[in-house]
Scaffold this motif. Sequence first.
Motif, PDB file in Angstrom:
ATOM      1  N   TRP A  69      -4.553   5.810 -15.865  1.00 40.55           N
ATOM      2  CA  TRP A  69      -4.305   6.090 -14.447  1.00 40.55           C
ATOM      3  C   TRP A  69      -5.002   5.065 -13.564  1.00 40.55           C
ATOM      4  N   TRP A  70      -6.238   4.733 -13.882  1.00 38.13           N
ATOM      5  CA  TRP A  70      -7.001   3.812 -13.046  1.00 38.13           C
ATOM      6  C   TRP A  70      -6.401   2.409 -13.082  1.00 38.13           C
ATOM      7  N   GLN A  71      -5.945   1.975 -14.259  1.00 40.01           N
ATOM      8  CA  GLN A  71      -5.298   0.658 -14.356  1.00 40.01           C
ATOM      9  C   GLN A  71      -4.042   0.618 -13.502  1.00 40.01           C
ATOM     10  N   GLN A  72      -3.245   1.676 -13.576  1.00 43.80           N
ATOM     11  CA  GLN A  72      -2.025   1.734 -12.772  1.00 43.80           C
ATOM     12  C   GLN A  72      -2.356   1.704 -11.288  1.00 43.80           C
ATOM     13  N   PHE A  73      -3.351   2.469 -10.888  1.00 45.09           N
ATOM     14  CA  PHE A  73      -3.744   2.516  -9.482  1.00 45.09           C
ATOM     15  C   PHE A  73      -4.172   1.138  -8.990  1.00 45.09           C
ATOM     16  N   CYS A  74      -5.001   0.451  -9.773  1.00 45.68           N
ATOM     17  CA  CYS A  74      -5.521  -0.864  -9.353  1.00 45.68           C
ATOM     18  C   CYS A  74      -4.402  -1.896  -9.249  1.00 45.68           C
ATOM     19  N   VAL A  75      -3.504  -1.923 -10.241  1.00 48.29           N
ATOM     20  CA  VAL A  75      -2.409  -2.897 -10.234  1.00 48.29           C
ATOM     21  C   VAL A  75      -1.448  -2.602  -9.078  1.00 48.29           C
ATOM     22  N   LEU A  76      -1.103  -1.332  -8.893  1.00 45.88           N
ATOM     23  CA  LEU A  76      -0.186  -0.964  -7.809  1.00 45.88           C
ATOM     24  C   LEU A  76      -0.804  -1.225  -6.439  1.00 45.88           C
ATOM     25  N   LEU A  77      -2.108  -1.001  -6.319  1.00 47.22           N
ATOM     26  CA  LEU A  77      -2.790  -1.273  -5.050  1.00 47.22           C
ATOM     27  C   LEU A  77      -2.766  -2.762  -4.733  1.00 47.22           C
ATOM     28  N   LYS A  78      -3.075  -3.589  -5.729  1.00 45.19           N
ATOM     29  CA  LYS A  78      -3.077  -5.036  -5.517  1.00 45.19           C
ATOM     30  C   LYS A  78      -1.678  -5.544  -5.210  1.00 45.19           C
ATOM     31  N   ARG A  79      -0.678  -5.030  -5.950  1.00 35.41           N
ATOM     32  CA  ARG A  79       0.706  -5.444  -5.698  1.00 35.41           C
ATOM     33  C   ARG A  79       1.157  -5.019  -4.312  1.00 35.41           C
ATOM     34  N   GLY A  80       0.798  -3.789  -3.920  1.00 39.18           N
ATOM     35  CA  GLY A  80       1.191  -3.297  -2.604  1.00 39.18           C
ATOM     36  C   GLY A  80       0.571  -4.097  -1.468  1.00 39.18           C
ATOM     37  N   LEU A  81      -0.695  -4.447  -1.609  1.00 41.13           N
ATOM     38  CA  LEU A  81      -1.355  -5.232  -0.566  1.00 41.13           C
ATOM     39  C   LEU A  81      -0.744  -6.620  -0.443  1.00 41.13           C
ATOM     40  N   LYS A  82      -0.393  -7.224  -1.585  1.00 44.06           N
ATOM     41  CA  LYS A  82       0.238  -8.550  -1.551  1.00 44.06           C
ATOM     42  C   LYS A  82       1.610  -8.481  -0.885  1.00 44.06           C
ATOM     43  N   GLN A  83       2.360  -7.431  -1.192  1.00 43.18           N
ATOM     44  CA  GLN A  83       3.709  -7.298  -0.653  1.00 43.18           C
ATOM     45  C   GLN A  83       3.711  -6.960   0.829  1.00 43.18           C
ATOM     46  N   ARG A  84       2.805  -6.063   1.239  1.00 41.95           N
ATOM     47  CA  ARG A  84       2.883  -5.530   2.598  1.00 41.95           C
ATOM     48  C   ARG A  84       1.991  -6.244   3.598  1.00 41.95           C
ATOM     49  N   ARG A  85       1.207  -7.195   3.129  1.00 37.81           N
ATOM     50  CA  ARG A  85       0.305  -7.867   4.083  1.00 37.81           C
ATOM     51  C   ARG A  85       1.091  -8.592   5.167  1.00 37.81           C
ATOM     52  N   HIS A  86       2.299  -9.038   4.840  1.00 37.44           N
ATOM     53  CA  HIS A  86       3.124  -9.771   5.811  1.00 37.44           C
ATOM     54  C   HIS A  86       3.630  -8.839   6.916  1.00 37.44           C
ATOM     55  N   ASP A  87       3.905  -7.571   6.529  1.00 36.58           N
ATOM     56  CA  ASP A  87       4.385  -6.605   7.517  1.00 36.58           C
ATOM     57  C   ASP A  87       3.222  -5.962   8.257  1.00 36.58           C
ATOM     58  N   SER A  88       2.209  -5.547   7.501  1.00 35.75           N
ATOM     59  CA  SER A  88       1.094  -4.808   8.102  1.00 35.75           C
ATOM     60  C   SER A  88       0.303  -5.653   9.087  1.00 35.75           C
ATOM     61  N   PHE A  89       0.053  -6.898   8.704  1.00 40.47           N
ATOM     62  CA  PHE A  89      -0.764  -7.754   9.559  1.00 40.47           C
ATOM     63  C   PHE A  89       0.085  -8.817  10.265  1.00 40.47           C
ATOM     64  N   SER A  90       1.285  -8.402  10.637  1.00 37.84           N
ATOM     65  CA  SER A  90       2.167  -9.324  11.347  1.00 37.84           C
ATOM     66  C   SER A  90       1.637  -9.561  12.761  1.00 37.84           C
ATOM     67  N   GLY A  91       1.837 -10.774  13.248  1.00 40.20           N
ATOM     68  CA  GLY A  91       1.389 -11.111  14.590  1.00 40.20           C
ATOM     69  C   GLY A  91       2.035 -10.244  15.650  1.00 40.20           C
ATOM     70  N   LEU A  92       3.285  -9.851  15.411  1.00 42.41           N
ATOM     71  CA  LEU A  92       4.010  -9.029  16.383  1.00 42.41           C
ATOM     72  C   LEU A  92       3.339  -7.672  16.558  1.00 42.41           C
ATOM     73  N   LYS A  93       2.956  -7.064  15.425  1.00 44.05           N
ATOM     74  CA  LYS A  93       2.353  -5.740  15.486  1.00 44.05           C
ATOM     75  C   LYS A  93       0.961  -5.789  16.116  1.00 44.05           C
TER      76      LYS A  93
END
Length: 637
Positions: free
Chosen positions: A366-390
């Motif tokens: 469970w912990w391995q899945q959580f860590c990998v999914l968290l890292k993947r999610g942050l890489k994918q969503r950093r462009h949307d979450s920290f967009s200059g527009l927002k």
Amino acid sequence: MDDQEVMDIEAQIENVNDDPTLPFSIFKKANLPIILKFENVVYTVKVKEQKNWLGQTKGKTEDKTILKGVNGIVKPGEILAMLGPSGSGKTSLLTALGGRVSEGKGKLTGNIAYNNKPFSKGVKRATGFVTQDDALYPHLTVTETLVFTALLRLPNSFKKQDKIKQAEAVVTELGLDRCKNTIIGGLFLRGVSGGERKRVSIGQEILINPSLLFLDEPTSGLDSTTAQRIVSILWELARGGRTVVTTIHQPSSRLFYMFDKILLLSEGNPIYFGLGSNAMDYFSSVGYSPSVERVNPSDFLLDIANGIGSDESQRPEALKTALVAVYKSNLLDNVINDMKGQDDHYNQSIESPGDSKHFGDWPTTWWQQFCVLLKRGLKQRRHDSFSGLKIGQIFVVSLLCGLLWWKTDLAHLQDQLGLLFFMTSFWGFFPLFQQIFTFPQERKMLEKERSSGMYRLSSYFMSRVVGDLPMELILPTIFLIITYWMAGLSPKPANFFLTLLILLVHVLVSGGLGLALGALVMDQKTATTLGSVIMLAFLLAGGFYVRHVPVFISWIKYISIGYYTYKLVILGQYTESEWYPCGEDGEMKCYVGDFEGIRHIGFHGGLVSAFALALMLVGYRVVAYIALMRIGKTKSG
């Protein structure tokens, strides 16, 4: 593909399997050969009649049979291609064979066997399934996509570094070196080409060295050269001892003859099953020859399946019925006998690499899945979450509020209350609409990965919730830091930090409501409308606009996020015995607790409000999690 090319590839396969020092290769033999048999498969779904212009359904639902008694067998080393017109049942059959028929979506009968055994978790772990629509994260590169998949799907018998090397080897094997550092891209984001996307999708599935590989329209939308390359990869995979099943719409004649077996469907009925090289001869032998001498076999077969023959006077429905009858009298017995003749072959237990006794039902913890999914999610969503527009949007709103309420003090208590009410309203709507799209946007990805048994739902959900925290908490903090001091609210640090804490909890609760609505509805437009109605109802019934709310509707305020938050921010700013200037010239002093805009709210019930928000904070997320549990559930797995 000529004889020399076949000999070269077979030699390459032998070299790979003889040399244990070589890295993972798509040529490497499957760990366990699996023979796939399907007997008298019938699939029925309930469909609603068409709706009228008011959106009302006419009549009741009725049963529609998608598959009507389909039989067949595919052995290790073979590619079965399922052909047929749109709506003939190809994808439904592929989904059923891959163990991915969703619960509650239809009734599946018949027998589907894997080495003469039913679908199991062992089969699931040994199966790769490539969907027609490539569900890939657009902001991840090709290498990142495959590495994250390897870290999630490969068992712990592989070290982390070995998993990464395996992913890199697949990049090389599939000819993706040129674009390995290019993002996948999407509808409005430039990335890899269509053929490269498809190879990445195939790469995600062959990472686990599957014994069974299912593909839905792998050449759809690709040019002939790219389609040829994709099918060549499938041919190579099959020669490694895998059982490959694919749907394909209209392959070229060059691709057609690369398939070992063909299953031709017409409105859910099989009208041919056998060797691809014998298909044309079969139809000629039963009186259905092409009208021209040189014709693409797939074009001819699709015409036949559509009820279009050389005899233009024959009605399509009559031709389809005749072909079904001819199939049953000429081919069905041969197919059944072929299946019976294989009963003693490959009759062995199916276990995935890294026996389930060691790894349970999941390849990783469970912990391995959580860590990998968290890292993947942050890489994918950093462009949307920290967009200059927002970020710019929040800065503009913060400055505008600070200027409008510039240095208001207790002499302008009503103005301060207006600012607190605006803060409560704005930070109720903003996080709600940020989070409401979360699960509808990721539905395809979640269905795909959950159906593959890649990770636990709980690890995905927690990684998503934790991954969104930075953006959920940073933006309201920036807003309050700017607005609070510009507006001249209470300068005491304790008041500021208490207001900040209340605002952050309010944001998390509103975001939780957005997650719950999105997970329940799974449709962006519907969820947005529903969210707007609910938040407006909370505001209107909270007693801020209408003091004397009728009893029969006043209960809404007790489930309103804004009602409790507004009460708490007032408690965080003022005390009941605090003085403020009042009277026409402000010469008098009055108690804040007696102010008209505060008296009906009162300074009591702070603990109840805090408890209510804490309950909502947890409750909405529990609702979202329960709603997600239906995603990826299958009847077979």
